[in-house]
Enzyme design. Structure first.
Site, mmCIF file in Angstrom:
data_model
loop_
_atom_site.group_PDB
_atom_site.id
_atom_site.type_symbol
_atom_site.label_atom_id
_atom_site.label_comp_id
_atom_site.label_asym_id
_atom_site.label_seq_id
_atom_site.Cartn_x
_atom_site.Cartn_y
_atom_site.Cartn_z
ATOM 1 N N ALA A 1 30.262 -11.971 -8.176
ATOM 2 C CA ALA A 1 30.937 -10.714 -8.486
ATOM 3 C C ALA A 1 30.471 -10.238 -9.851
ATOM 4 C CB ALA A 1 32.455 -10.897 -8.457
ATOM 5 N N SER A 2 31.048 -9.156 -10.313
ATOM 6 C CA SER A 2 30.586 -8.557 -11.564
ATOM 7 C C SER A 2 30.947 -9.395 -12.779
ATOM 8 C CB SER A 2 31.179 -7.159 -11.706
ATOM 9 O OG SER A 2 32.591 -7.215 -11.614
ATOM 10 N N VAL A 3 31.967 -10.238 -12.668
ATOM 11 C CA VAL A 3 32.405 -11.041 -13.809
ATOM 12 C C VAL A 3 31.829 -12.447 -13.759
ATOM 13 C CG1 VAL A 3 34.416 -12.025 -14.975
ATOM 14 C CG2 VAL A 3 34.522 -9.710 -14.058
ATOM 15 N N ALA A 4 31.814 -13.065 -12.593
ATOM 16 C CA ALA A 4 31.426 -14.466 -12.490
ATOM 17 C C ALA A 4 30.806 -14.727 -11.134
ATOM 18 C CB ALA A 4 32.647 -15.363 -12.698
ATOM 19 N N GLN A 5 30.245 -15.923 -10.990
ATOM 20 C CA GLN A 5 29.768 -16.392 -9.701
ATOM 21 C C GLN A 5 30.246 -17.824 -9.505
ATOM 22 O OE1 GLN A 5 25.639 -15.496 -10.537
ATOM 23 N NE2 GLN A 5 25.130 -17.690 -10.523
ATOM 24 N N VAL A 6 30.343 -18.228 -8.244
ATOM 25 C CA VAL A 6 30.964 -19.502 -7.887
ATOM 26 C C VAL A 6 29.939 -20.388 -7.194
ATOM 27 C CG1 VAL A 6 32.801 -20.606 -6.567
ATOM 28 C CG2 VAL A 6 33.219 -18.400 -7.665
ATOM 29 N N LYS B 1 33.255 -22.034 -11.303
ATOM 30 C CA LYS B 1 33.241 -20.600 -11.557
ATOM 31 C C LYS B 1 32.660 -20.363 -12.949
ATOM 32 C CE LYS B 1 36.438 -16.661 -11.942
ATOM 33 N NZ LYS B 1 37.858 -16.238 -11.832
ATOM 34 N N ASP C 1 47.475 -10.262 -7.992
ATOM 35 C CA ASP C 1 46.381 -9.547 -7.329
ATOM 36 C C ASP C 1 46.047 -10.224 -6.001
ATOM 37 O OD1 ASP C 1 44.466 -7.594 -7.019
ATOM 38 O OD2 ASP C 1 42.935 -8.644 -8.159
#
Length: 659
Positions: free
Chosen positions: A231-236, A250, A389
């Protein structure tokens, strides 16, 4: 020559110290040193020129040896006047170049790359806004053009998604402010997500191994360098610990914080300009809202907060072993500011789980929906900490009928009184009790002055009748209409309550993917007894009662004596109500300071005028062939006037600096 230089430096030292003790404004180390050296080195040449002009005899080659009394007196006068000149030179420099200007220029030069990145980023954002045609919503060319609010909200959400992570987060944050944002924007911004290509793991390896203090291969039995999701913030990334536990790692994207800082500066600048230009922006406090967003985003990018929140949510879930929804375990020893390691929840996101759901029976899907509802209901209504969320992308479903929650960066907190009132509000709507609902609304939201309670109860009753016997649009429509109603009535909407309402509304969207016939109010009815029992247990009520008695007993005990004291003052006529918002001591200090400055100005003016008169009067015995005693003392009086003027001027410059 050498002695002249040494004496000049000695004079510079003495003058610099005396000036800094007389005035404290504009006497920075660098400028004071430069001016002191220039003035100090000029003292002896000026003194020798004055001796020659005034025809003062002196003996020897060194000026301070075998000099006459007139020579000493003239030297002291010149020395004092050079100190005064230095004062006014420094004050003049302070007016033109305030203290800190040079260091500010140096800092500004060092920030040129930051400014360049900010301007470049601002240009990118403007191109995105133009690309999506948002300008037509702000300045339509056709005066009769009617802008569709839904279309504007959808287009703005698309532009935010294209602008990157900061604006995606801004849209999600705005979606929580249903008290000031139209419902169309809340709906569209709530859907904001941003998918981007993954970062090659080799770009992340160095920072991870530096943080862990060991190579990846030593810490994990397996580590998949191909991310499960990005995603735009992190990757897993999937990994396996040496004990065989399967985990996910993460990792925050590199250079993300630099972009977020630049975007945050742009957002704060735009918010400040908007608040200065528009009355509606000032009325809702756009700058404060933007500041809250920037602060929350900064906290969200620190994964140590998400680590604590995940642990808190696991503890809040309690030992419900039969629950079909799991909150993952975390590994604090491997987690830090930019990386978090947690148990892997197997399955696929609910948003992409059509095939998985088709393989489950309706009963199994209803069980998951029930357990998910009860888990979140206990978080919101009982524990006061909840996943804020829970869209379908943050709920994981597997083929065995188990579910799990992920992404705990956005967690809400709500105090005990508010969560109890929310529970009563839900039960009141389910039971169609408008009076109980009104009391709950008054307890949750801050009511405006002059509110007609009977009219409020009737309006709430009309909302209830609208949803009686069915929920058109789902329970989320009820919450949306209720929030719109209280905002229109002038109620103040606490951010924690708005976050809880949004969490419940978002949860219903996820539950409907599990069971299209689900209804939150029906679930509230089925489980209201258990939830209300947990929110107001007898033991907790007794404990709160005991605490209330303990805190109010001393005040009750002192009440008779306080009443007696007030009555006594009434009888004596000495009751002093006091003044609200008026600080007498501050006023006295201000008046005294103003009067002191006025007196100093008058004295300074009198000294300057008297000095000029004495110097102009060619009277008195001669001190030297070209200088009489009146002129000499007139120069000292004039000097005193200028010193006092400098002392009065310095505080004004100090106040200018503070502003």
């Amino acid at each position: 020559m050498l002695w002249s230089i040494l004496l000049g430096l000695l004079n510079a030292l003495i003058m610099g110290v005396l000036v800094r003790r007389t005035i404290t404004v504009g006497t920075g180390a660098l400028r004071n040193t430069i001016v002191s050296v220039v003035v100090g080195m000029s003292l002896w040449p000026i003194t020798l020129a004055a001796y020659q002009m005034l025809r003062i005899p002196r003996g020897g080659d060194i000026p301070w040896i075998e000099t006459s009394f007139p020579a000493v007196m003239v030297f002291l006068l010149i020395f004092a006047w050079l100190i005064v000149i230095q004062m006014f030179v420094l004050l003049a420099i302070e007016i033109v170049l305030p203290s800190g200007t040079f260091s500010h220029v140096v800092r500004s030069v060092s920030r040129l790359p930051v400014w360049y990145r900010r301007v470049t980023r601002l240009g990118q954002i403007q191109r995105i806004l133009l690309q999506f045609g948002l300008s037509r919503y702000f300045r339509p060319r056709i005066p009769t053009l009617r802008v569709s609010m839904r279309e504007a909200a959808r287009t703005t959400a698309e532009a935010f998604a294209a602008a990157g992570v900061t604006f995606v987060k801004l849209g999600q944050f705005v979606a929580t402010r249903a008290d000031i944002v139209p419902v169309e924007f809340v709906d569209e911004f709530s859907k904001l997500q941003s998918d981007v290509p993954p970062v090659p793991f080799e770009d992340l390896r160095g920072e991870l191994e530096e943080f862990w203090g060991a190579p990846v291969e030593e810490l994990f039995a397996e580590f998949d360098t191909t991310p499960l999701a990005a995603a735009s913030v992190a990757q897993v990334h999937r990994a396996v610990l040496p004990n065989g536990a399967e985990v996910v790692v993460k990792v925050q994207r590199p250079r993300l914080r630099r972009q977020v800082r630049a975007d945050s500066d742009i957002i704060m600048t735009l918010a400040e300009r908007l608040e200065n230009a528009a009355g509606w922006a000032r009325s809702i406090g756009v700058r404060a809202i933007a500041g809250n967003f920037v602060e929350s985003l900064r906290e969200e990018l620190d994964y140590r907060g998400e680590l604590r929140q995940t642990i808190a949510l696991r503890e809040a879930a309690g030992p419900h072993s039969d629950c079909a929804v799991r909150i993952p375990e975390v590994y604090p020893e491997l987690s830090g500011e930019r990386v978090i390691v947690m148990e892997r929840i197997r399955g696929v996101p609910l948003a992409q789980a059509t095939g998985t759901l088709d393989g489950l029976s309706l009963l199994a899907r209803q069980d998951i929906a029930r357990d998910l509802f009860l888990l979140v209901a206990r978080q919101v209504l009982v524990k006061g900490i909840f996943h804020a969320d829970l869209h379908a992308g943050n709920v994981i479903i597997d083929a065995s009928g188990r579910a799990g929650l992920i992404d705990f960066g956005n967690v809400g907190r709500i105090d005990k009184r508010d969560r109890r009132a929310i529970a009563l509000l839900l039960v009141a709507f389910e039971q169609q009790n408008s009076n109980a609902a009104m009391n709950a609304v008054l307890d949750i939201f801050s009511p405006p002055s002059g509110l007609d309670l009977r009219a409020l109860q009737r309006d709430i009753g009309q909302i209830m009748l609208h949803y009686d016997g069915g929920m058109p649009g789902g329970s989320s429509a009820l919450f949306t209409e209720l929030l719109g109603f209280v905002v229109d009535k002038g109620f103040e909407l606490p951010s924690a309550v708005a976050s809880a309402f949004r969490a419940i509304s978002t949860l219903e969207g996820s539950l409907r993917k599990l069971d299209p016939e689900v209804d939150l109010l029906v679930m509230v009815r089925d489980h209201s007894d258990a939830l209300l029992h947990e929110t107001r247990s007898i033991g907790e009520t007794a404990e709160n009662l005991g605490l209330y008695i303990s805190t109010t007993a001393p005040m009750l005990a002192s009440l008779p004596s306080e009443v007696s004291r007030v009555v006594q003052h009434l009888q004596d006529g000495t009751l002093d109500i006091g003044t609200s918002g008026l600080n007498i001591d501050l006023i006295k200090t201000l008046v005294q300071r103003t009067v002191d400055q006025l007196i100093q100005v008058i004295i300074a003016f009198a000294l300057i005028l008297g000095g000029v008169f004495l110097m102009a009067a060619d009277l008195g015995p001669a001190l030297t062939p070209e200088l009489n005693i009146f002129t000499y003392f007139g120069a000292w009086v004039l000097l005193g006037g200028f010193v006092l003027a400098a002392v009065v001027l310095a505080p004004s410059l100090r106040e200018r600096q503070s502003r």
